[in-house]
Design a protein around this motif. Sequence first.
Motif, mmCIF file in Angstrom:
data_model
loop_
_atom_site.group_PDB
_atom_site.id
_atom_site.type_symbol
_atom_site.label_atom_id
_atom_site.label_comp_id
_atom_site.label_asym_id
_atom_site.label_seq_id
_atom_site.Cartn_x
_atom_site.Cartn_y
_atom_site.Cartn_z
ATOM 1 N N ALA A 14 0.850 34.361 -7.036
ATOM 2 C CA ALA A 14 0.183 34.228 -8.335
ATOM 3 C C ALA A 14 0.107 32.763 -8.749
ATOM 4 O O ALA A 14 -0.913 32.297 -9.276
ATOM 5 N N ARG A 15 1.164 32.022 -8.489
ATOM 6 C CA ARG A 15 1.198 30.598 -8.835
ATOM 7 C C ARG A 15 0.191 29.809 -7.997
ATOM 8 O O ARG A 15 -0.525 28.938 -8.502
ATOM 9 N N ILE A 16 0.132 30.119 -6.712
ATOM 10 C CA ILE A 16 -0.796 29.419 -5.818
ATOM 11 C C ILE A 16 -2.243 29.713 -6.201
ATOM 12 O O ILE A 16 -3.094 28.813 -6.244
ATOM 13 N N ASP A 17 -2.538 30.970 -6.490
ATOM 14 C CA ASP A 17 -3.897 31.350 -6.881
ATOM 15 C C ASP A 17 -4.305 30.677 -8.183
ATOM 16 O O ASP A 17 -5.462 30.261 -8.356
ATOM 17 N N TRP A 18 -3.377 30.572 -9.125
ATOM 18 C CA TRP A 18 -3.678 29.920 -10.402
ATOM 19 C C TRP A 18 -4.024 28.443 -10.178
ATOM 20 O O TRP A 18 -4.992 27.928 -10.742
ATOM 21 N N ASP A 80 10.724 27.723 -5.465
ATOM 22 C CA ASP A 80 11.192 28.698 -4.483
ATOM 23 C C ASP A 80 10.205 29.835 -4.278
ATOM 24 O O ASP A 80 10.081 30.379 -3.174
ATOM 25 N N ASP A 81 9.482 30.199 -5.352
ATOM 26 C CA ASP A 81 8.501 31.275 -5.179
ATOM 27 C C ASP A 81 7.320 30.827 -4.329
ATOM 28 O O ASP A 81 6.800 31.587 -3.502
ATOM 29 N N THR A 82 6.897 29.568 -4.496
ATOM 30 C CA THR A 82 5.827 29.034 -3.651
ATOM 31 C C THR A 82 6.260 28.990 -2.193
ATOM 32 O O THR A 82 5.495 29.354 -1.286
#
Length: 417
Positions: A14-18, A80-82
């Motif tokens: 979700a972070r990468i797509d944003w 860490d999520d990325t």
Amino acid sequence: MEIADPSLAYAGMARIDWADRSMPVLRQIRERFAAERPLEGLRIAACLHVTAETANLVRALQAGGASVALAASNPLSTQDDTAAALVAEYGVQVFARAGIDREGYYRHIHQALDTPPDLVLDDGCDLVNTLHTERTEIVDQVRGGCETTTTGVIRLHQMAREGALRFPVVAVNDTATKHMFDNRYGTGQSTLDGIVRATNTLLAGKSIVIAGFGYVGRGLAERARGLGARVIVTEIDPVKALDAVLQGFAVLPMAEAAAQGDVFITATGNRDVISAEHLAVMKDGAILANSGHFDVEIDVRALADMAVEVNHGIRPQVDEYVLVGGRRLVLLAEGRLVNLAAAEGHPAAVMDMSFADQALTCAWLAEEHGRLGPGVHQVPAEIDTEVARLKLASMSVRIDTLTPEQEEYLSSWQHGS
């Protein structure tokens, strides 16, 4: 792979797509790379900030045919999520965990180099330095690399002068688009963002001392003034100091500015810019932040030696050092990059241009293999121009072009006044 928690992959996607929504230039390059495959079969080892924006650079490199091994260039900036998403969704070899110690940091660099790489991407020159000091058995198979920081480029020039640099490295940091967008606008905004997030302080009415008036320092000074702060600049370069004066900023030696500042921001690429003598005269409650790549600009060891008490973590990324007499100095992000440790680094729209420069330079390095000698090289002007053109197009901005008559006039010396 060595990451903190694979279960974070969904949040990382979700972070990468944003971030990708604000990176139209890199997205166009990713599509072009997918069609042209300029990096087919190449192995890339990268030491970069492990963030969503970096993830989109990695996606472009993969689209071009490369396999990527990624280590973190700063322990406090890793998302860490990325990292989890890059492993789970894109098959990237990632060696990064937020908050890793120095030993783990260098272990991760070695793991990324185990590929071994054809090309290297560096952010601060630690990976290139490790190649030349501890991994000399693989250094000769590296075709070339890119460096994206002022600090790293300084190190590379030193290596080149001493004849130590054994492959070509392109100073992506020195492109006009990178200086303008990344250093001036990106760091200028994100550093103040980190300070405000960490401290919740009001900058209006404060005296902010900015050490260094390069591209980063100029961006910081402009934005701090826009927020209502009184800005004091310290410099060692007479030309840059004069520039600051003519832009209306106060210019003082740090020895004098130290007693006046409420907030201090270092952005020089050098060590001990704020030293014990400066710490000794600062106001109670003065805030210390660093925006240079390495955690050496503020003498944190001297600060610790002067303190009679240290209150760690009074807020996230905020440590309070209590000195003799009860005077308190507040250090942000352990003296590391405050914009990445206490905020999210540059906005994605900024990294769109920096990483576009980097992706196109990687393709150019692959094409020029065998024609570039060891040393520090500049990004070809046409790459810089192409990135700016793509960015303007993504913003629906059109510009003029020269007529044939104008081109002929500019190329001829025979026209008089």
